[in-house]
Scaffold this motif. Sequence first.
Motif, PDB file in Angstrom:
ATOM      1  N   LEU A  34      92.258  75.904  43.308  1.00  0.00           N
ATOM      2  CA  LEU A  34      93.108  76.598  42.345  1.00  0.00           C
ATOM      3  C   LEU A  34      93.407  75.725  41.131  1.00  0.00           C
ATOM      4  CD1 LEU A  34      95.839  78.041  44.771  1.00  0.00           C
ATOM      5  CD2 LEU A  34      93.873  79.258  43.826  1.00  0.00           C
ATOM      6  N   THR A  35      93.622  76.368  39.984  1.00  0.00           N
ATOM      7  CA  THR A  35      94.089  75.640  38.808  1.00  0.00           C
ATOM      8  C   THR A  35      95.589  75.382  38.957  1.00  0.00           C
ATOM      9  OG1 THR A  35      94.566  77.690  37.600  1.00  0.00           O
ATOM     10  CG2 THR A  35      92.355  76.715  37.294  1.00  0.00           C
ATOM     11  N   GLU A  36      96.112  74.461  38.182  1.00  0.00           N
ATOM     12  CA  GLU A  36      97.554  74.150  38.220  1.00  0.00           C
ATOM     13  C   GLU A  36      98.406  75.363  37.845  1.00  0.00           C
ATOM     14  OE1 GLU A  36      99.522  71.511  39.070  1.00  0.00           O
ATOM     15  OE2 GLU A  36      97.740  70.514  39.881  1.00  0.00           O
ATOM     16  N   ASP A  37      97.864  76.224  36.972  1.00  0.00           N
ATOM     17  CA  ASP A  37      98.625  77.388  36.507  1.00  0.00           C
ATOM     18  C   ASP A  37      98.176  78.682  37.195  1.00  0.00           C
ATOM     19  OD1 ASP A  37      96.111  77.524  35.318  1.00  0.00           O
ATOM     20  OD2 ASP A  37      96.868  78.125  33.354  1.00  0.00           O
ATOM     21  N   ALA A  38      97.582  78.567  38.361  1.00  0.00           N
ATOM     22  CA  ALA A  38      97.026  79.723  39.073  1.00  0.00           C
ATOM     23  C   ALA A  38      98.071  80.798  39.335  1.00  0.00           C
ATOM     24  CB  ALA A  38      96.411  79.276  40.398  1.00  0.00           C
ATOM     25  N   VAL A  39      97.589  82.032  39.346  1.00  0.00           N
ATOM     26  CA  VAL A  39      98.411  83.198  39.695  1.00  0.00           C
ATOM     27  C   VAL A  39      97.825  83.787  40.973  1.00  0.00           C
ATOM     28  CG1 VAL A  39      99.154  85.500  38.992  1.00  0.00           C
ATOM     29  CG2 VAL A  39      98.929  83.674  37.276  1.00  0.00           C
ATOM     30  N   LEU A  47     104.662  91.357  48.063  1.00  0.00           N
ATOM     31  CA  LEU A  47     105.092  90.052  47.559  1.00  0.00           C
ATOM     32  C   LEU A  47     105.046  90.032  46.040  1.00  0.00           C
ATOM     33  CD1 LEU A  47     103.045  87.789  50.004  1.00  0.00           C
ATOM     34  CD2 LEU A  47     105.483  88.328  50.142  1.00  0.00           C
ATOM     35  N   GLU A  48     105.968  89.305  45.455  1.00  0.00           N
ATOM     36  CA  GLU A  48     105.937  89.083  44.012  1.00  0.00           C
ATOM     37  C   GLU A  48     104.793  88.113  43.702  1.00  0.00           C
ATOM     38  OE1 GLU A  48     107.842  90.396  41.535  1.00  0.00           O
ATOM     39  OE2 GLU A  48     108.665  91.707  43.077  1.00  0.00           O
ATOM     40  N   PRO A  49     104.093  88.289  42.580  1.00  0.00           N
ATOM     41  CA  PRO A  49     103.055  87.319  42.219  1.00  0.00           C
ATOM     42  C   PRO A  49     103.644  85.911  42.076  1.00  0.00           C
ATOM     43  CG  PRO A  49     102.851  89.303  40.892  1.00  0.00           C
ATOM     44  CD  PRO A  49     104.149  89.412  41.647  1.00  0.00           C
ATOM     45  N   ALA A  50     102.912  84.938  42.571  1.00  0.00           N
ATOM     46  CA  ALA A  50     103.311  83.531  42.458  1.00  0.00           C
ATOM     47  C   ALA A  50     102.521  82.906  41.316  1.00  0.00           C
ATOM     48  CB  ALA A  50     103.032  82.797  43.762  1.00  0.00           C
ATOM     49  N   VAL A  51     103.214  82.107  40.491  1.00  0.00           N
ATOM     50  CA  VAL A  51     102.582  81.491  39.334  1.00  0.00           C
ATOM     51  C   VAL A  51     102.729  79.981  39.433  1.00  0.00           C
ATOM     52  CG1 VAL A  51     102.545  81.323  36.818  1.00  0.00           C
ATOM     53  CG2 VAL A  51     103.110  83.508  37.922  1.00  0.00           C
ATOM     54  N   GLY A  52     101.606  79.281  39.371  1.00  0.00           N
ATOM     55  CA  GLY A  52     101.600  77.830  39.450  1.00  0.00           C
ATOM     56  C   GLY A  52     101.254  77.364  40.857  1.00  0.00           C
ATOM     57  N   LEU A  53     100.559  76.258  40.928  1.00  0.00           N
ATOM     58  CA  LEU A  53     100.070  75.729  42.203  1.00  0.00           C
ATOM     59  C   LEU A  53     101.190  75.513  43.210  1.00  0.00           C
ATOM     60  CD1 LEU A  53      97.602  74.774  43.780  1.00  0.00           C
ATOM     61  CD2 LEU A  53      97.851  72.541  42.685  1.00  0.00           C
ATOM     62  N   SER A 101      90.477  94.234  56.333  1.00  0.00           N
ATOM     63  CA  SER A 101      89.500  94.080  55.270  1.00  0.00           C
ATOM     64  C   SER A 101      90.249  94.121  53.941  1.00  0.00           C
ATOM     65  CB  SER A 101      88.468  95.202  55.343  1.00  0.00           C
ATOM     66  OG  SER A 101      87.553  95.099  54.278  1.00  0.00           O
ATOM     67  N   ALA A 102      89.920  93.184  53.077  1.00  0.00           N
ATOM     68  CA  ALA A 102      90.588  93.096  51.777  1.00  0.00           C
ATOM     69  C   ALA A 102      89.550  92.949  50.673  1.00  0.00           C
ATOM     70  CB  ALA A 102      91.538  91.904  51.752  1.00  0.00           C
ATOM     71  N   VAL A 103      89.993  93.192  49.462  1.00  0.00           N
ATOM     72  CA  VAL A 103      89.172  92.979  48.279  1.00  0.00           C
ATOM     73  C   VAL A 103      89.889  91.953  47.414  1.00  0.00           C
ATOM     74  CG1 VAL A 103      88.203  94.018  46.199  1.00  0.00           C
ATOM     75  CG2 VAL A 103      88.240  95.319  48.341  1.00  0.00           C
ATOM     76  N   TYR A 104      89.164  90.903  47.025  1.00  0.00           N
ATOM     77  CA  TYR A 104      89.687  89.896  46.114  1.00  0.00           C
ATOM     78  C   TYR A 104      89.105  90.153  44.729  1.00  0.00           C
ATOM     79  CZ  TYR A 104      90.977  86.983  50.156  1.00  0.00           C
ATOM     80  OH  TYR A 104      91.525  86.493  51.317  1.00  0.00           O
ATOM     81  N   THR A 105      89.963  90.142  43.730  1.00  0.00           N
ATOM     82  CA  THR A 105      89.535  90.181  42.344  1.00  0.00           C
ATOM     83  C   THR A 105      89.989  88.852  41.745  1.00  0.00           C
ATOM     84  OG1 THR A 105      89.843  92.567  42.281  1.00  0.00           O
ATOM     85  CG2 THR A 105      89.669  91.435  40.160  1.00  0.00           C
ATOM     86  N   ASP A 106      89.030  88.015  41.408  1.00  0.00           N
ATOM     87  CA  ASP A 106      89.331  86.656  40.967  1.00  0.00           C
ATOM     88  C   ASP A 106      88.878  86.395  39.543  1.00  0.00           C
ATOM     89  OD1 ASP A 106      90.339  85.859  43.504  1.00  0.00           O
ATOM     90  OD2 ASP A 106      88.323  85.389  44.197  1.00  0.00           O
ATOM     91  N   GLU A 107      89.609  85.500  38.897  1.00  0.00           N
ATOM     92  CA  GLU A 107      89.180  84.894  37.642  1.00  0.00           C
ATOM     93  C   GLU A 107      89.067  83.414  37.936  1.00  0.00           C
ATOM     94  OE1 GLU A 107      91.979  85.935  34.567  1.00  0.00           O
ATOM     95  OE2 GLU A 107      91.788  88.082  35.031  1.00  0.00           O
ATOM     96  N   LEU A 108      87.921  82.844  37.616  1.00  0.00           N
ATOM     97  CA  LEU A 108      87.714  81.409  37.816  1.00  0.00           C
ATOM     98  C   LEU A 108      87.474  80.754  36.472  1.00  0.00           C
ATOM     99  CD1 LEU A 108      86.649  82.720  40.670  1.00  0.00           C
ATOM    100  CD2 LEU A 108      86.091  80.323  41.071  1.00  0.00           C
ATOM    101  N   ARG A 109      87.967  79.530  36.352  1.00  0.00           N
ATOM    102  CA  ARG A 109      87.831  78.760  35.123  1.00  0.00           C
ATOM    103  C   ARG A 109      87.049  77.486  35.429  1.00  0.00           C
ATOM    104  NH1 ARG A 109      93.221  77.089  33.749  1.00  0.00           N
ATOM    105  NH2 ARG A 109      93.601  79.307  33.507  1.00  0.00           N
ATOM    106  N   ARG A 120      94.046  85.229  41.327  1.00  0.00           N
ATOM    107  CA  ARG A 120      93.526  85.939  42.494  1.00  0.00           C
ATOM    108  C   ARG A 120      94.443  87.097  42.802  1.00  0.00           C
ATOM    109  NH1 ARG A 120      90.866  83.948  48.022  1.00  0.00           N
ATOM    110  NH2 ARG A 120      89.087  84.380  46.692  1.00  0.00           N
ATOM    111  N   ALA A 121      93.857  88.293  42.848  1.00  0.00           N
ATOM    112  CA  ALA A 121      94.595  89.485  43.263  1.00  0.00           C
ATOM    113  C   ALA A 121      93.926  89.982  44.546  1.00  0.00           C
ATOM    114  CB  ALA A 121      94.572  90.551  42.183  1.00  0.00           C
TER     115      ALA A 121
END
Length: 126
Positions: A34-39, A47-53, A101-109, A120-121
Amino acid sequence: MKPTNEDTVEIARVLALWGHIMDDHELDRLGEVLTEDAVWDASAFGLEPAVGLEAVTAVLGAEGHARAHHTTNIVVTEGPGDEARVLSKGLGVVDGGTVISAVYTDELRHTADGWRISKRAIRLNN
């Protein structure tokens, strides 16, 4: 950025490592994926989205997560700038042996340390 074959292999390695880190309860290693500023958005689970590592680590350290994580069906596509978009499926084993079974929608940097998940959603695959 249009991902190369090498990028795709590295991205798949990051997604696989995620599962090992989670299953081995080595959350201190989340910076390897994960990045330091990951969501981390698990609003599908209430759950509420978590922001930051640090915040993501705290959420993932709570009880109630799957006992086993398996990532499959990885599709890497172009993203803006130094990013890639990834769609994948996840299988998780929860208490009692039930498989979800889940679906991940990710953005990678792409960072100086390699590819990292910046967002990651997760949603249930109905």
